[in-house]
Design an enzyme around this catalytic site. Sequence first.
Site, short mmCIF file in Angstrom:
data_model
loop_
_atom_site.label_atom_id
_atom_site.label_comp_id
_atom_site.label_asym_id
_atom_site.label_seq_id
_atom_site.Cartn_x
_atom_site.Cartn_y
_atom_site.Cartn_z
N TYR A 191 0.84 -1.19 0.00
CA TYR A 191 0.00 0.00 0.00
C TYR A 191 0.87 1.24 0.00
O TYR A 191 2.03 1.22 0.41
CB TYR A 191 -0.93 0.02 1.22
CG TYR A 191 -0.21 0.29 2.53
CD1 TYR A 191 -0.14 1.58 3.07
CD2 TYR A 191 0.46 -0.73 3.21
CE1 TYR A 191 0.55 1.83 4.26
CE2 TYR A 191 1.15 -0.49 4.39
CZ TYR A 191 1.19 0.79 4.90
OH TYR A 191 1.89 1.04 6.06
N TYR A 219 9.38 -1.48 3.98
CA TYR A 219 8.88 -0.19 4.46
C TYR A 219 9.68 0.93 3.79
O TYR A 219 10.90 0.82 3.64
CB TYR A 219 9.02 -0.08 5.98
CG TYR A 219 8.31 1.12 6.57
CD1 TYR A 219 6.99 1.04 6.97
CD2 TYR A 219 8.96 2.35 6.70
CE1 TYR A 219 6.32 2.14 7.50
CE2 TYR A 219 8.31 3.46 7.21
CZ TYR A 219 6.99 3.35 7.61
OH TYR A 219 6.34 4.44 8.12
N PHE A 276 3.23 9.68 5.11
CA PHE A 276 3.67 9.07 3.86
C PHE A 276 4.34 7.76 4.21
O PHE A 276 5.31 7.73 4.99
CB PHE A 276 4.69 9.96 3.14
CG PHE A 276 5.30 9.33 1.90
CD1 PHE A 276 4.94 9.77 0.64
CD2 PHE A 276 6.23 8.30 1.99
CE1 PHE A 276 5.49 9.21 -0.51
CE2 PHE A 276 6.79 7.72 0.86
CZ PHE A 276 6.42 8.17 -0.39
N GLU A 277 3.84 6.68 3.68
CA GLU A 277 4.56 5.42 3.77
C GLU A 277 4.13 4.51 2.63
O GLU A 277 2.97 4.49 2.23
CB GLU A 277 4.38 4.72 5.13
CG GLU A 277 2.97 4.49 5.58
CD GLU A 277 2.89 3.94 7.01
OE1 GLU A 277 3.89 3.98 7.76
OE2 GLU A 277 1.81 3.46 7.37
N ILE A 278 5.10 3.83 2.07
CA ILE A 278 4.86 2.76 1.09
C ILE A 278 5.39 1.51 1.76
O ILE A 278 6.56 1.46 2.14
CB ILE A 278 5.58 3.02 -0.24
CG1 ILE A 278 5.14 4.37 -0.84
CG2 ILE A 278 5.31 1.89 -1.22
CD1 ILE A 278 5.90 4.76 -2.09
#
Length: 377
Positions: A191, A219, A276-278
Amino acid sequence: MRYVVLALGILISLHFILSLTHESYGRVTGMDTIKTKLSGKGSNVPPYKVAVPDKYYVKENATTPELVNAAIVMLARNGDISGVMTSIKQFEDRFNKKFHYPYVLLNEVPFNDDFKRRVTEVTDSKVEFGLIPREHWYQPDWVDEEKASKARKAMADAKVIYGGSLPYRNMCRFNSGFFYRHELLKPYKYYWRVEPDVKFFCDLDYDPFRIMEDGNKLYAFTISLYEYEATIPTLWGAVKEFVAKYPELLAEDNAMAFISDDSGQTYNRCHFWSNFEIASLDLWRGEAYSKFFEFLDEKGGFYYERWGDAPVHSIGAALFAKKDQIHFFSDIGYRHEPFQHCPQGNAHKKGKCWCDEKDNFDYEWYSCLNRYDKMFT
């Protein structure tokens, strides 16, 4: 969810200054050398300083590349529609109109028809609107409300940012331990978290999800900084209890050095700014983080203090992922008030970035990026 606005952002900056110590694309497959570069293995420099190979870039007018099993996730309320539109429009223009990743928007109450109409008109991608289960959002019955309300009042009196807010605590707990359990996210492996009213400064012509998958990343972040100490006085004590109880769950070659300067005795308060994180959903779904969240939740610190999802996610990633599985996307220009990451040098030019290179948080004295760098040097 739009919980930070400029005025409050200024307060955050002041709190940090007062509380901190001054311390110092076509799919590419079967290419072991590229995967080695993306993973950072065999290198004494941070992985983000290795350029993304050209074959990951999608050429203009190319057909939509094969997608990773991933979704864009946004937590928002009906009243956030203006900020939601700003974020999604920029996200589409900078990146997603080339890739068409689906969106999952979540709310603790049903989205209204106007909200749905406006969002679906600004993107050609699939959009799903989800209702958060009540038991995943609201303060659980087992929390001692008298104790929790006293803590909220004390923090509010001390002018701790969001110190008196119960909804903010609900949001932090949900993002820490429940969003990835939502039915709409169960089909996905990765995500990208996007919030209302953020800015994306640069064209992104490759797929970060592909970097995550091919590089075995778990992460990724753009901004890292120190947590406000008054919000987490007992968090690290709980973390140490957990580590002592479940030492076998820690990853080998983990990123403990990012969050502690003394091998885990104390917490230096560094965290990735999780607006913000992928990331890999499997990181949170796994045994290690699941036990970790349940352990923390039982302590009640989300309500008796004001534990944020940013330090909880960051500590979880640092303990349960290898250090080279945590990635800094240095070429994704991003702003969430009051801080921004603006790509530098050739990355700024290549991305046609519209941010000012001089307005860049990376190595401000209250940034933690230098601690990330030191893990690889």
